[in-house]
Design an enzyme around this catalytic site. Structure first.
Site, PDB file in Angstrom:
ATOM      1  N   GLU A 269      49.147  50.545  31.027  1.00  0.00           N
ATOM      2  CA  GLU A 269      48.071  51.473  30.652  1.00  0.00           C
ATOM      3  C   GLU A 269      48.598  52.896  30.469  1.00  0.00           C
ATOM      4  O   GLU A 269      48.032  53.860  30.975  1.00  0.00           O
ATOM      5  CB  GLU A 269      46.950  51.435  31.701  1.00  0.00           C
ATOM      6  CG  GLU A 269      46.295  50.076  31.790  1.00  0.00           C
ATOM      7  CD  GLU A 269      45.097  49.996  32.722  1.00  0.00           C
ATOM      8  OE1 GLU A 269      45.073  50.755  33.705  1.00  0.00           O
ATOM      9  OE2 GLU A 269      44.201  49.193  32.462  1.00  0.00           O
ATOM     10  N   ASP A 342      41.804  41.215  35.511  1.00  0.00           N
ATOM     11  CA  ASP A 342      41.593  42.497  36.184  1.00  0.00           C
ATOM     12  C   ASP A 342      40.365  42.489  37.087  1.00  0.00           C
ATOM     13  O   ASP A 342      39.341  43.061  36.709  1.00  0.00           O
ATOM     14  CB  ASP A 342      41.455  43.602  35.123  1.00  0.00           C
ATOM     15  CG  ASP A 342      41.458  44.990  35.734  1.00  0.00           C
ATOM     16  OD1 ASP A 342      41.752  45.101  36.932  1.00  0.00           O
ATOM     17  OD2 ASP A 342      41.169  45.946  35.006  1.00  0.00           O
ATOM     18  N   GLU A 370      34.695  47.812  41.520  1.00  0.00           N
ATOM     19  CA  GLU A 370      34.720  48.323  40.157  1.00  0.00           C
ATOM     20  C   GLU A 370      33.926  47.442  39.201  1.00  0.00           C
ATOM     21  O   GLU A 370      33.230  47.934  38.324  1.00  0.00           O
ATOM     22  CB  GLU A 370      36.186  48.428  39.684  1.00  0.00           C
ATOM     23  CG  GLU A 370      36.315  48.820  38.234  1.00  0.00           C
ATOM     24  CD  GLU A 370      37.759  48.921  37.768  1.00  0.00           C
ATOM     25  OE1 GLU A 370      38.675  48.754  38.588  1.00  0.00           O
ATOM     26  OE2 GLU A 370      37.955  49.175  36.559  1.00  0.00           O
TER      27      GLU A 370
HETATM   28  C1  BDP Z   1      41.769  48.711  36.236  1.00  0.00           C
HETATM   29  C2  BDP Z   1      41.054  50.003  36.397  1.00  0.00           C
HETATM   30  C3  BDP Z   1      41.928  51.196  36.194  1.00  0.00           C
HETATM   31  C4  BDP Z   1      43.173  51.051  37.048  1.00  0.00           C
HETATM   32  C5  BDP Z   1      43.867  49.765  36.710  1.00  0.00           C
HETATM   33  C6  BDP Z   1      45.050  49.452  37.595  1.00  0.00           C
HETATM   34  O1  BDP Z   1      39.980  50.027  35.478  1.00  0.00           O
HETATM   35  O2  BDP Z   1      41.191  52.326  36.531  1.00  0.00           O
HETATM   36  O3  BDP Z   1      44.030  52.123  36.857  1.00  0.00           O
HETATM   37  O4  BDP Z   1      42.984  48.705  36.885  1.00  0.00           O
HETATM   38  O5  BDP Z   1      44.901  48.577  38.445  1.00  0.00           O
HETATM   39  O6  BDP Z   1      40.975  47.763  36.855  1.00  0.00           O
HETATM   40  O7  BDP Z   1      46.108  50.037  37.438  1.00  0.00           O
END
Ligand code: BDP
Length: 672
Positions: A269, A342, A370
């Protein structure tokens, strides 16, 4: 012979302030004693002072003897293990370490607070995981990524000079459930975390947490040598880079000699990482691990990677990490989310577990909700985490991480009931064999009351709650159909021009005129083949694939006959309705619990249940009305007509930021 020190009478004079029932005391609502118990203890140290103080203040029984042991039996229990025995009216706690004794003290107090008989005890405990660690996603500016309980607990501008009293309360709560590590900052880490000034703040926290058996860890940004150290590269094979890290690690350990280690999110990301220099994750992790090695530190290297161009996001981590099996140094632990995508309400386990026999792996669970209604919805997560262990045995790992749901709200977690997930994470990290029911009961008993008229119905509510969320959000293996930006409400129709396809719901649900679901069979993306053959054969076959995963692995025709004899469409509708009905019944049960719960917490939780009940209808209407534009089928009998039109639902636009949660009132016309 060691001198016996009887501390009890001395400490007992300190009366504790009384607290309102605002949730701040978590599950540690012990009654203070009026007559001090006799405590026998050999050692004077910060940890033992805490242990003795807890007993002197809260233990209502007879004499307790605390004994450090150094024989084979206790070596085999490890440093955190302990025994508790009761004989001739004396309770004896024994352990190899002071931390083990502290855990034994909390065990004893837990039994007392849950109304258990403590007269005949013969307990032997050894934690399954060596590392039981919280991951805070807290930012230097006080915000928390995916935090739903206020701002960060860590007051960086006040540290190191001012130590909030909540730091010790936090450490105590963690010690009481066996958590022994904490990563203080977000995995999307700022390079400044490792500045000398900041390390002094970290040291202040580490010093405070140490007597509670808690080590401090930090998330680090892989490009820190450039951003903080002024180097022109962060290439892990560049000697200057490796030397910079060695220098920095030395600085960390000179301040914090028992520092735990680093957590790294790399090439994920948008975060920097070794792949920016055509190096592998193993090369990146090993460079850091070599710097940590002399000090006994570890590197937890996350496997949360996926690329926008891959045909199936669910396959990516396995494709990237499996070839690296056996290439990581022994002080690297690869930290893998429980599912391949996720933290969705339900995912199959990540196929990386079991696929890297020569690499240390640890599981990352998400305690913060989340994708499960933030702190508005009750979703007791022990059943979800147990589901993971059912596929992948806990004995194959030595560590478990939980992304914390803790903020600076008075009740720590936003929703009083969400404290149960912090609690359950710790208890399961210690012993994954505990049942969800045992944990729910002991948490409810300590947090509210031991009255069976409360415990029985509320344990039931807790146990059903996660499945209810799955039902009204994403039943049958649906996943990631959340609204853009906030992961709270539904937006299965969401299309945003130019957005990464794997961030859009349509990528995951694949609804069309034929059916619904992502074909991950051997005919489709072939993600099934990442699982062991015997399981892959089951998942690959639509007729025997467990129905809770059917839309995860198959594109299922709308009229496909399910095990119930219903069509897939009807079954889908029934699940959504079941979720809505279940949440309404939770709300009603809670309403009836008012005689057993203080007014303050009762009202606060009821408010959350009202929101959850509205949200469940919102989810049901949005998903079914949208999917109906493909199925063109009617709602089966027993399923409520939609309260809102798709047109109206498409206009819902929640103003979400990191601190506020939407409430039912924000939804147009949504009222009970
Ligand atoms: C996702 C989240 C994000 C996190 C990412 C992570 O939306 O905010 O930074 O995972 O685990 O679930 O790095």
């Amino acid at each position: 012979m060691l001198k016996r020190i009887l501390l009890a009478l001395f400490i007992c004079t300190a009366a504790l302030p009384s607290h309102a029932e605002d949730g701040s005391r978590l599950w540690l609502r012990y009654d203070t004693v009026s007559v001090c118990p006799q405590i026998e203890n050999d050692v004077e140290s910060p940890t033992m002072r805490i242990a003795v103080n807890e007993l002197s203040t809260f233990w209502h029984g007879g004499k307790v003897s605390l004994q450090l042991m150094a024989d084979d039996k206790y070596y085999s229990l490890g440093k955190d293990g302990y025994t508790i025995t009761a004989k001739d009216n004396v309770i004896t706690l024994r352990s190899l370490s002071e931390t083990g004794l502290l855990y034994a003290v909390y065990h004893l107090l837990r039994l007392q607070a849950s109304g258990k008989d403590c007269s005949a005890l013969d307990i032997c405990e050894k934690p399954m995981n060596d590392i039981r660690i919280l991951n805070h996603w807290d930012n230097p500016d006080g915000t928390i990524e995916r935090g739903y309980a206020g701002r960060s607990l860590w007051k960086w501008d006040e540290l190191p000079a001012t130590l909030s009293p909540r730091y010790a309360e936090y450490a105590r709560a963690n010690a009481s459930i066996g958590i022994n590590g904490t990563v203080l900052n977000n995995v999307n880490a700022s390079p400044d975390v490792l500045s000398y000034d900041n390390l002094k703040k970290i040291k202040a926290l580490a010093d405070l947490f140490r007597p509670y058996g808690i080590k401090v860890y930090l998330s680090v940004n892989f490009a820190t040598p450039m951003k903080l150290g002024g180097l022109t590269t962060a290439d892990p094979l560049d000697k200057k880079v490796a030397d910079w890290w060695k220098m920095k690690v030395h600085e960390v350990y000179s301040l914090i000699p028992d520092f735990g280690g680093f957590l790294v999110k790399a090439n994920s990301e948008g975060q920097p990482g070794p792949c920016d220099y055509n190096r592998t994750h193993a090369e990146g992790a090993n460079m850091l691990a070599s710097a940590m090695k002399p000090y006994g530190g570890i590197v937890m290297w996350r496997a949360f990677v996926y690329s926008p161009t891959d045909d199936d996001r669910a396959k990516q981590a396995y494709l990237e990490f499996k070839p690296l099996d056996g290439k990581f140094l022994d002080n690297v632990i690869v930290q893998v989310k429980n599912g391949p995508i996720d933290f969705q309400p339900r995912e199959p386990y990540s196929p990386l577990f079991g696929a890297m026999p020569h690499t240390r792996l640890m599981v990352e669970f998400q305690v913060t909700q989340e994708y499960l209604g933030h702190s508005n919805h009750l979703a007791y997560l022990a059943p979800m985490w147990k589901e993971f262990y059912q596929y992948f045995p806990p004995s194959a790992m030595r560590a478990a991480a939980g992304v914390a749901n803790i903020g600076d709200d008075t009740n720590w977690c936003g929703n009083d009931l969400a404290q149960s997930n912090w609690y359950a994470f710790g208890r399961l990290a210690w012993n994954p064999a505990l049942t969800s029911q045992e944990i729910a009961e002991e948490w409810l008993a300590q947090t509210f009351t031991t009255d069976r008229r409360f415990l029985r119905p509320m344990t039931e509510v807790m146990l059903q709650s996660r499945e209810a969320v799955v039902d009204y959000m994403m039943p049958l293996g649906l996943h990631h159909i959340f609204a853009w930006g906030h992961h709270y409400g539904p937006e299965p129709w969401c299309e945003i021009e130019g957005a990464r396809p794997d961030w859009l719901p349509t990528y995951y649900h694949r609804a069309d005129i034929e059916g619904l679901g992502f074909d991950r069979t051997t005919e489709g993306s072939d993600a099934v083949s990442q699982y062991p053959d015997s399981l892959a054969a089951v998942l690959n076959n639509i007729d025997i694939c467990p129905e809770e995963f059917i839309l995860w692995f198959h594109h299922v025709p709308w009229k496909y006959e399910m095990k119930s004899g219903r069509t897939m469409w009807d079954e889908l509708c029934m699940h959504y309705q079941h979720g809505v009905d279940a949440v309404r019944s939770f709300r009603d049960t809670w309403t009836a619990m008012s005689p057993y719960v203080d007014a303050e917490r009762h009202a606060a939780v009821l408010h959350r249940f009202e929101i959850q009940a509205s949200d469940a209808v919102w989810w049901k209407d949005a998903c079914l009305e949208y999917f109906r534009t493909f199925s063109h089928m009617k709602y089966p009998k027993g399923v409520e007509k939609p309260h809102f039109s798709l047109k109206k639902l498409k206009k819902v636009n929640l103003p979400i930021d990191n601190y506020t949660c939407p409430s039912a009132e924000m939804l147009p016309g949504f009222k009970k």
